[in-house]
Design an enzyme around this catalytic site. Structure first.
Site, PDB file in Angstrom:
ATOM      1  N   ASN A   1       9.025  46.623 -28.794  1.00 12.99           N
ATOM      2  CA  ASN A   1       7.587  47.527 -29.785  1.00 12.99           C
ATOM      3  C   ASN A   1       6.828  45.874 -28.848  1.00 12.99           C
ATOM      4  O   ASN A   1       5.721  46.326 -28.638  1.00 12.99           O
ATOM      5  CB  ASN A   1       7.496  47.632 -31.073  1.00 12.99           C
ATOM      6  CG  ASN A   1       6.112  47.934 -31.502  1.00 12.99           C
ATOM      7  OD1 ASN A   1       5.222  48.293 -31.815  1.00 12.99           O
ATOM      8  ND2 ASN A   1       6.233  46.537 -32.363  1.00 12.99           N
TER       9      ASN A   1
ATOM     10  N   SER B   1       0.334  52.627 -24.558  1.00 12.50           N
ATOM     11  CA  SER B   1      -1.213  52.878 -24.966  1.00 12.50           C
ATOM     12  C   SER B   1      -2.122  52.832 -24.424  1.00 12.50           C
ATOM     13  O   SER B   1      -1.778  54.182 -23.083  1.00 12.50           O
ATOM     14  CB  SER B   1      -1.166  50.826 -24.448  1.00 12.50           C
ATOM     15  OG  SER B   1      -2.908  50.736 -24.953  1.00 12.50           O
TER      16      SER B   1
ATOM     17  N   TYR C   1      -2.439  45.096 -18.438  1.00 12.91           N
ATOM     18  CA  TYR C   1      -1.657  45.223 -19.347  1.00 12.91           C
ATOM     19  C   TYR C   1      -1.827  46.825 -19.191  1.00 12.91           C
ATOM     20  O   TYR C   1      -1.006  47.632 -19.633  1.00 12.91           O
ATOM     21  CB  TYR C   1      -2.796  44.990 -20.402  1.00 12.91           C
ATOM     22  CG  TYR C   1      -2.660  45.887 -22.829  1.00 12.91           C
ATOM     23  CD1 TYR C   1      -1.470  45.133 -22.442  1.00 12.91           C
ATOM     24  CD2 TYR C   1      -3.269  47.282 -22.149  1.00 12.91           C
ATOM     25  CE1 TYR C   1      -0.873  46.205 -24.284  1.00 12.91           C
ATOM     26  CE2 TYR C   1      -2.657  47.055 -23.589  1.00 12.91           C
ATOM     27  CZ  TYR C   1      -1.183  46.754 -23.929  1.00 12.91           C
ATOM     28  OH  TYR C   1      -0.508  47.235 -25.286  1.00 12.91           O
TER      29      TYR C   1
ATOM     30  N   LYS D   1       1.917  49.113 -18.974  1.00 18.37           N
ATOM     31  CA  LYS D   1       1.649  50.669 -20.380  1.00 18.37           C
ATOM     32  C   LYS D   1       1.747  51.745 -19.092  1.00 18.37           C
ATOM     33  O   LYS D   1       3.345  52.473 -19.564  1.00 18.37           O
ATOM     34  CB  LYS D   1       0.716  50.105 -21.160  1.00 18.37           C
ATOM     35  CG  LYS D   1       0.736  49.303 -22.296  1.00 18.37           C
ATOM     36  CD  LYS D   1       1.846  49.139 -22.666  1.00 18.37           C
ATOM     37  CE  LYS D   1       1.727  47.839 -24.214  1.00 18.37           C
ATOM     38  NZ  LYS D   1       2.662  47.958 -25.328  1.00 18.37           N
TER      39      LYS D   1
ATOM     40  N   TYR E   1     -14.663  45.791 -34.908  1.00 22.99           N
ATOM     41  CA  TYR E   1     -13.908  46.697 -34.645  1.00 22.99           C
ATOM     42  C   TYR E   1     -13.789  48.208 -34.699  1.00 22.99           C
ATOM     43  O   TYR E   1     -13.785  49.050 -34.233  1.00 22.99           O
ATOM     44  CB  TYR E   1     -12.574  45.901 -34.301  1.00 22.99           C
ATOM     45  CG  TYR E   1     -11.549  47.097 -33.402  1.00 22.99           C
ATOM     46  CD1 TYR E   1     -11.451  46.751 -32.375  1.00 22.99           C
ATOM     47  CD2 TYR E   1     -10.321  47.830 -34.853  1.00 22.99           C
ATOM     48  CE1 TYR E   1     -10.684  46.850 -31.824  1.00 22.99           C
ATOM     49  CE2 TYR E   1      -9.802  48.820 -33.712  1.00 22.99           C
ATOM     50  CZ  TYR E   1      -9.202  48.232 -31.830  1.00 22.99           C
ATOM     51  OH  TYR E   1      -8.194  48.982 -31.583  1.00 22.99           O
TER      52      TYR E   1
END
Length: 259
Positions: A97, A150, A163, A167, A207
């Site tokens: 994770n 992701s 990133y 992923k 957010y």
């Protein structure tokens, strides 16, 4: 959100699981769910205080052992797997994770940021899977591997080229390991969360409202949403599922509106 005891099974009784990057957020919730369903959980985080605090909270519900250390360090990864065996005699589940997000424009993204993202997100996952698989094979009991991808590995997002690339690579790693590990009874899958409310994202006051507007199901995800998917994929109920990615994003990647 607390789980009601009557809703929980003992699906992981007698199982031992290692989860990296689990001091808070999604990793913590995965550990909590596994422990409450009977597993012995080795909870890793690079922050020793956070790991101890998290394991202490979970230990009120089930067996959880704090294992602070750098999950991208090969020596530590070996020791983590060895500790799981020392604690219980076996290892059944390994969940990679741990990951980092370093934002930046492609044209001026720094090499040190690029290689750090790859070291943690790819290297840490690859070598945890390798060490865990060796233990599974030694035991001759099979096992389950789970990687944390992701939604940005499926849809482009500003300032996340490195990133998102890392992923997406994890999802291809899971596919390749089907060829390598299926003969040993080892299944390997990936979960790809979308926008998720965690301690880190909660620091952004906009957010939740932003992602509630952008997500077809009307809210960002929670750690519980992702943990439910993760724990299913490492359960006995998913033993015939391998090489797959389960996207947990409330439908965002279907429509992909940009924030």
């Amino acid at each position: 959100m607390e789980y009601n005891n009557h809703l929980l099974s003992n699906a992981f009784n007698g199982k031992t699981a290692v989860v990296t990057g689990a001091g808070q957020g999604i990793g913590f919730e995965i550990c909590r769910r596994l422990a409450r369903e009977g597993a012995t959980v080795l909870l890793n985080d690079i922050d020793a205080d956070l790991a101890e605090h998290a394991a202490g909270k979970i230990s009120r519900l089930g067996r959880c052992v704090a294992c602070p250390g750098d999950s991208s360090d090969l020596g530590f990864i070996k020791r983590l797997v060895e500790r799981a065996v020392v604690e219980t005699g076996s290892l059944d589940i390994a969940i990679a994770n741990a990951g980092i997000t370093l934002f930046g424009n492609f044209l001026d993204y720094k090499p040190e940021s690029f290689f750090k993202v790859m070291e943690v997100n790819l290297g840490g996952t690859f070598f945890l899977a390798q060490e865990a698989a060796k233990q599974f094979i030694k035991q001759r009991t099979g096992g389950s591997l789970l990687f944390m991808s992701s939604a940005t590995g499926h849809q482009a997002h500003k300032q996340l080229a490195a990133y998102g690339m890392s992923k997406a690579a994890l999802e291809m790693l899971a596919k390749h390991l089907v060829v390598e590990l299926s003969p040993f009874g080892i299944n390997v899958n990936t979960v790809a969360p979308g926008a998720t409310l965690t301690e880190r994202t909660a620091a952004d006051n906009e957010y939740e409202a932003t992602w509630a507007r952008l997500t077809p199901l009307g809210r960002p995800g929670t750690p519980e949403d992702v943990a439910a998917a993760a724990c299913f994929l490492v359960s006995d109920g998913a033993k015939h599922i391998t090489g797959q990615t389960l996207i947990v994003d409330g439908g965002w990647t279907v429509v992909s509106p940009s924030p």
